[in-house]
Motif scaffolding. Structure first.
Motif, PDB file in Angstrom:
ATOM      1  N   SER A 143       0.805  -1.216   0.000  1.00  0.00           N
ATOM      2  CA  SER A 143       0.000   0.000   0.000  1.00  0.00           C
ATOM      3  C   SER A 143       0.839   1.268   0.000  1.00  0.00           C
ATOM      4  CB  SER A 143      -0.926   0.012   1.226  1.00  0.00           C
ATOM      5  OG  SER A 143      -0.160   0.003   2.425  1.00  0.00           O
ATOM      6  N   THR A 144       0.180   2.353  -0.390  1.00  0.00           N
ATOM      7  CA  THR A 144       0.717   3.708  -0.291  1.00  0.00           C
ATOM      8  C   THR A 144      -0.235   4.500   0.607  1.00  0.00           C
ATOM      9  OG1 THR A 144      -0.528   4.363  -2.254  1.00  0.00           O
ATOM     10  CG2 THR A 144       1.743   3.636  -2.594  1.00  0.00           C
ATOM     11  N   PRO A 159       0.471   1.859  -5.636  1.00  0.00           N
ATOM     12  CA  PRO A 159       1.680   1.112  -6.003  1.00  0.00           C
ATOM     13  C   PRO A 159       1.727   0.837  -7.503  1.00  0.00           C
ATOM     14  CG  PRO A 159       0.585   0.106  -4.110  1.00  0.00           C
ATOM     15  CD  PRO A 159      -0.360   1.134  -4.662  1.00  0.00           C
ATOM     16  N   GLY A 160       2.929   0.806  -8.042  1.00  0.00           N
ATOM     17  CA  GLY A 160       3.122   0.396  -9.421  1.00  0.00           C
ATOM     18  C   GLY A 160       3.381  -1.091  -9.504  1.00  0.00           C
ATOM     19  N   GLU A 161       3.584  -1.577 -10.706  1.00  0.00           N
ATOM     20  CA  GLU A 161       3.801  -3.005 -10.901  1.00  0.00           C
ATOM     21  C   GLU A 161       5.062  -3.500 -10.198  1.00  0.00           C
ATOM     22  OE1 GLU A 161       1.908  -5.438 -12.488  1.00  0.00           O
ATOM     23  OE2 GLU A 161       0.424  -3.842 -12.284  1.00  0.00           O
ATOM     24  N   ASP A 162       6.023  -2.601  -9.988  1.00  0.00           N
ATOM     25  CA  ASP A 162       7.299  -3.009  -9.398  1.00  0.00           C
ATOM     26  C   ASP A 162       7.393  -2.734  -7.909  1.00  0.00           C
ATOM     27  OD1 ASP A 162       8.409  -3.970 -11.840  1.00  0.00           O
ATOM     28  OD2 ASP A 162       8.778  -1.896 -12.450  1.00  0.00           O
ATOM     29  N   GLY A 163       6.334  -2.220  -7.298  1.00  0.00           N
ATOM     30  CA  GLY A 163       6.377  -2.030  -5.856  1.00  0.00           C
ATOM     31  C   GLY A 163       5.771  -0.724  -5.385  1.00  0.00           C
ATOM     32  N   GLU A 166       9.523   5.766  -6.512  1.00  0.00           N
ATOM     33  CA  GLU A 166       9.867   5.790  -7.941  1.00  0.00           C
ATOM     34  C   GLU A 166       8.965   4.891  -8.787  1.00  0.00           C
ATOM     35  OE1 GLU A 166      13.047   2.974  -6.062  1.00  0.00           O
ATOM     36  OE2 GLU A 166      11.840   4.721  -5.487  1.00  0.00           O
ATOM     37  N   TYR A 167       8.192   4.010  -8.134  1.00  0.00           N
ATOM     38  CA  TYR A 167       7.320   3.108  -8.877  1.00  0.00           C
ATOM     39  C   TYR A 167       5.849   3.533  -8.859  1.00  0.00           C
ATOM     40  CZ  TYR A 167      11.352   0.015  -8.256  1.00  0.00           C
ATOM     41  OH  TYR A 167      12.605  -0.523  -8.231  1.00  0.00           O
ATOM     42  N   ARG A 168       5.508   4.525  -8.093  1.00  0.00           N
ATOM     43  CA  ARG A 168       4.103   4.854  -7.861  1.00  0.00           C
ATOM     44  C   ARG A 168       3.432   5.442  -9.098  1.00  0.00           C
ATOM     45  NH1 ARG A 168       4.382   7.279  -1.648  1.00  0.00           N
ATOM     46  NH2 ARG A 168       5.208   5.341  -0.754  1.00  0.00           N
ATOM     47  N   LEU A 169       2.126   5.167  -9.168  1.00  0.00           N
ATOM     48  CA  LEU A 169       1.301   5.682 -10.248  1.00  0.00           C
ATOM     49  C   LEU A 169       0.252   6.633  -9.676  1.00  0.00           C
ATOM     50  CD1 LEU A 169       0.570   2.281 -12.058  1.00  0.00           C
ATOM     51  CD2 LEU A 169       2.343   3.947 -12.661  1.00  0.00           C
TER      52      LEU A 169
END
Length: 399
Positions: free
Chosen positions: A74-75, A214-218, A222-225
Motif C-alpha cells: 500500500s501507499t 503502487p506500481g507493478e514493481d512495488g 519511484e514506482y508509484r502511479l
C-alpha cells in the motif's frame, strides 16, 4: 489460521476469483473447509492498474491472518484537498488514507491461497441444491458439488437472478473514466501540487479524484502511479452505446479496457480536461496514454442466502464507488459469513439465514448513500468541498 476448525472435512466452492472471492475462500479455509475457487476468465485477473482506497474490512485479512505486511502492498497520503479551476487549493484538511492497486492486492491474496485451489476458465451458469449439498454447473459441462457455495462473481453475476429475479442493473447517467500515470514522470510543479494528498476537483455536473497507488514493481516512490477516476455524464441511449463500442466493433455493457476505447473519445476526454479541470489534475489525464472507462450502475439483490448458497460483494450489491466501499463490502460480507458459520457448526443453511439480514441492511444503506452522493456531484451541483458527509466509508461517512 484460526485455533479451531469447526468445518474440518466440509467442502466449499467459491464462484469468482476476484478480491471478494479470494477473501471468502481464505476465511472459509481457516474454518476447515476444503475450498476451491472458480474464475470465469481464462488467465489470471488484471485490474488494469485501478486504485483501491483501503478500508478496515478490506485489509483485515492482512492485519489479522496473513504473514504478508500491508506496508508492502500500500501507499498513503496525509491530506484531502480540493483544487479549483486555476489550481488553487480551495479546501485542505489533514486526513490519512491508504491505497493499493487492484493487481497488487489481488496477487497478495492469491499468493496466500495458493494456485492449487484456484481454477481459471470456468464460467458458472447455474446451480441446484439438496438437503446436504449444492451443485454448480459450468458452461464447460463440468459440475461441482459442495457443502457450501459462495457466489462472488461480480456486478454481472450470473447467479443473482436466482436470488432476486427483479434485481437489474440500473444505469446512473454517468461513466467513470480511469487511468494511471507514473508519478516520477509528472512535471515537478504538478507533482508538488498533488503530493501527499488525495485530490478532488469539482466542476459543473462532474468531479474527478486522484491519488497515488503502487506500481507493478512495488510501493517505493519511484514506482508509484497517479490513479484517477473522472465521472462524466453520458445520456442513456445511442450516445452511451456508441461510446461503449470498442475498436473491434463490440459493445460492452459495463466497461472498456485500456486500448479498446475509440481514439476520438480519448481525444475528446483530453481536450475537455484541458478546458475544465484544474491544471495539475488535467496534466495527469492528458498524459495518460490509454484511459479506459467503466459504466457507473447500481444493483441490489433482496436476497443473499438461498439454503446453503450465498451471494456476496458486487454480486449482491453493486454500488457506485463514491464511498470507496466496494471491496470493503465484499470483505465485510465474507467476514460476517464466517462468523455466522462459526456460531453454528454444521448448520450451514441456518448460519446463512442468520447472516443475511444484517448484510442486506448494510447493502441498502450503502446504496442509498452513494446514489445521493452521485446526485450531488453529477446533477444537482451540491457536492461541497470539505462536507464531512462526503467522506469515504462503508458504514457511513468516515467509518
Amino acid at each position: 489460521m484460526t485455533a479451531t476448525q469447526p468445518y474440518s472435512g466440509a467442502t466449499a466452492v467459491v464462484i469468482g476469483g476476484s478480491i471478494g472471492g479470494l477473501t471468502a475462500a481464505l476465511l472459509l479455509r481457516d474454518l476447515g473447509f476444503d475450498v476451491h475457487v472458480y474464475e470465469r476468465t481464462p488467465s489470471a485477473l488484471d485490474g488494469r492498474g485501478s486504485g483501491i482506497v483501503l478500508q478496515p474490512d478490506t485489509v483485515r485479512w492482512f492485519t489479522e491472518r496473513s504473514a504478508q505486511s500491508l506496508d508492502d502492498l500500500s501507499t498513503s497520503t496525509g491530506y484531502v484537498q480540493y483544487l479549483d479551476r486555476d489550481g488553487r487549493v480551495e479546501f485542505r484538511e489533514e486526513r490519512r488514507y491508504d491505497y493499493t492497486s487492484w493487481g497488487t492486492f489481488y496477487r497478495a491474496l492469491l499468493a496466500d491461497l495458493g494456485d492449487g485451489s484456484y481454477h481459471l476458465g470456468e464460467f458458472a451458469c447455474g446451480f441446484d441444491q439438496g438437503t446436504d449439498h449444492a451443485t454448480v454447473r459450468f458452461v464447460s459441462g463440468t459440475t461441482v458439488s459442495a457443502d457450501l457455495v459462495v457466489f462472488a462473481d461480480g456486478i454481472t453475476s450470473a447467479a443473482r437472478q436466482r436470488f432476486d429475479p427483479q434485481a437489474k442493473l440500473k444505469y446512473s447517467g454517468y461513466v467513470g473514466w480511469r487511468g494511471t500515470f507514473p508519478v516520477r514522470d509528472l512535471d515537478p510543479q504538478t507533482r508538488a501540487a498533488l503530493d501527499d494528498a488525495i485530490t478532488f476537483n469539482v466542476v459543473p455536473n462532474s468531479h474527478i479524484t486522484m491519488y497515488p497507488i503502487p506500481g507493478e514493481d512495488g510501493t517505493a516512490a519511484e514506482y508509484r502511479l497517479m490513479n484517477y477516476v473522472w465521472y462524466r455524464n453520458v445520456p442513456e441511449g445511442p450516445e452511451l452505446s456508441e461510446l461503449l463500442t470498442d475498436k473491434r466493433g463490440f459493445t460492452s455493457p459495463v466497461s472498456l479496457h485500456p486500448g479498446q476505447v475509440q481514439d476520438r473519445y480519448i481525444d475528446e476526454l483530453k481536450t475537455a480536461a484541458a478546458q475544465q479541470l484544474s491544471p495539475p489534475v488535467a496534466d495527469v489525464v492528458i498524459a495518460t496514454e490509454q484511459p479506459y472507462l467503466q459504466v457507473v450502475a447500481d444493483v441490489r439483490s433482496t436476497r443473499m442466502a438461498l439454503g446453503r448458497v450465498a451471494l456476496i460483494g458486487d454480486a449482491a450489491c453493486g454500488a457506485r464507488p463514491h464511498a470507496a466501499a466496494g471491496t470493503a463490502k465484499a470483505a465485510a460480507d465474507a467476514w460476517a459469513l464466517v462468523a455466522a458459520l462459526s456460531d453454528a457448526p454444521g448448520d450451514i443453511a441456518g448460519a446463512l439465514a442468520k447472516w443475511e439480514p444484517a448484510q442486506l441492511q448494510l447493502s441498502d444503506a450503502l446504496l442509498r448513500r452513494v446514489v445521493a452522493m452521485g446526485e450531488r456531484s453529477q446533477f444537482t451541483n451540491t457536492w461541497t468541498p470539505g462536507d464531512p458527509d462526503l467522506r469515504f466509508g462503508l458504514y457511513g461517512p468516515g467509518i
